[in-house]
Design an enzyme around this catalytic site. Structure first.
Site, PDB file in Angstrom:
ATOM      1  N   THR A 109     188.569  35.667  27.320  1.00 44.32           N
ATOM      2  CA  THR A 109     188.500  37.125  27.250  1.00 44.32           C
ATOM      3  C   THR A 109     187.030  37.531  27.381  1.00 44.32           C
ATOM      4  O   THR A 109     186.140  36.685  27.283  1.00 44.32           O
ATOM      5  CB  THR A 109     189.038  37.655  25.897  1.00 44.32           C
ATOM      6  N   VAL A 127     183.506  30.320  21.197  1.00 46.32           N
ATOM      7  CA  VAL A 127     182.634  31.486  21.195  1.00 46.32           C
ATOM      8  C   VAL A 127     181.908  31.587  22.537  1.00 46.32           C
ATOM      9  O   VAL A 127     181.209  30.658  22.950  1.00 46.32           O
ATOM     10  CB  VAL A 127     181.623  31.397  20.033  1.00 46.32           C
ATOM     11  N   LYS A 128     182.106  32.735  23.177  1.00 45.50           N
ATOM     12  CA  LYS A 128     181.475  32.949  24.480  1.00 45.50           C
ATOM     13  C   LYS A 128     180.112  33.604  24.262  1.00 45.50           C
ATOM     14  O   LYS A 128     180.014  34.637  23.577  1.00 45.50           O
ATOM     15  CB  LYS A 128     182.355  33.896  25.289  1.00 45.50           C
ATOM     16  N   VAL A 129     179.101  33.010  24.854  1.00 46.94           N
ATOM     17  CA  VAL A 129     177.732  33.518  24.682  1.00 46.94           C
ATOM     18  C   VAL A 129     177.110  33.667  26.075  1.00 46.94           C
ATOM     19  O   VAL A 129     177.163  32.730  26.876  1.00 46.94           O
ATOM     20  CB  VAL A 129     176.889  32.533  23.827  1.00 46.94           C
ATOM     21  N   ALA A 149     186.333  34.031  22.932  1.00 51.60           N
ATOM     22  CA  ALA A 149     186.054  35.392  22.469  1.00 51.60           C
ATOM     23  C   ALA A 149     184.541  35.586  22.548  1.00 51.60           C
ATOM     24  O   ALA A 149     183.778  34.732  22.081  1.00 51.60           O
ATOM     25  CB  ALA A 149     186.547  35.583  21.042  1.00 51.60           C
TER      26      ALA A 149
END
Ligand code: E4P
Length: 220
Positions: free
Chosen positions: A27, A85-87, A59
């Site tokens: 997402t 965790v998307k960074v 996310a």
């Protein structure tokens, strides 16, 4: 090649999961906004996706400073063990990725376009690196050629931890074909493209002729 769905739309995720092909979901803030999401419902929405999908669910963080990205990442990771965790790829993002990896939080480094960016992401501890294909095409560059370079470069080294490349910003079934032929680990695709991947005019024509011939059998 594993297939992830690039969406925050629950109905699309449920449908793709029912096909038995879904290995994960990615997402981003745009996709969540497009799904009509609100700030207060965000954790519950991600949790719901995790309940549907048997695989990693990315996310994305929206902070720009390392300590805030780390706190946000920890909060996202606490939603469900499936959360990745998307960074975004940027210096503060690399520093946050290093710390999150030390905390055993898996990071998907996003908005990655080039080989140097991918190498930095992997070195910082990212478990997933997401080179964007379509957005390169949008600026008249060859997104597939760029993806191939990232895949080759990442495969050249042992980073001391698993690193999977996710072909992102996929805009066509042909992008999926090219990604599969180069052996990319994962492609994350919008639901519309997943539908295009299933369909072929010769398949439709074949079904039509089998059904009409079966009518002759039934009436014989
Ligand atoms: C990656 O994980 C992103 O969510 C996504 O692939 C972006 O694609 P777009 O360029 O079509 O917005």
């Amino acid at each position: 090649m594993k297939l992830f769905l690039d969406t925050a739309d629950i109905a699309e995720i449920e449908e793709a999961a029912s096909w038995g092909i879904l290995a994960g979901v990615t997402t981003n803030p745009t996709l969540y906004a497009r799904a009509g999401g609100t700030l207060s419902e965000f954790p519950a929405h991600i949790k719901r996706i995790c309940e549907i999908v048997d695989g990693p669910v990315s996310a994305e963080t929206v902070s720009l400073v390392r300590d805030e990205i780390i706190s946000e990442g920890e909060r996202l990771a606490a939603i469900d063990p499936r959360v990745v965790v998307k960074v975004p790829t940027m210096p503060e993002g690399l520093a946050a990725t290093k710390r999150l990896a030390e905390l055993n939080v898996r990071v998907n480094m996003t908005l990655c376009f080039t080989v140097p960016q991918a190498i930095l992401a992997a070195r910082a501890g990212a478990a997933y690196v997401s080179p964007f294909v379509g957005r390169f095409d949008d600026i008249s560059e060859d997104g597939i050629a760029q993806l191939a370079q990232v895949v080759q470069a990442v495969s050249n080294y042992d980073f001391g931890h698993d690193v999977e490349v996710i072909a992102a910003s996929i805009r066509s079934a042909n992008h999926v074909t090219q990604a599969a032929l180069m052996g990319v680990d994962i492609a994350t695709v919008p639901f519309k493209i997943l539908e295009q991947c299933v369909k072929h005019p010769l398949t439709d024509r074949g079904i039509e002729s089998f059904l009409s011939d079966w009518e002759k059998v039934k009436n014989s």
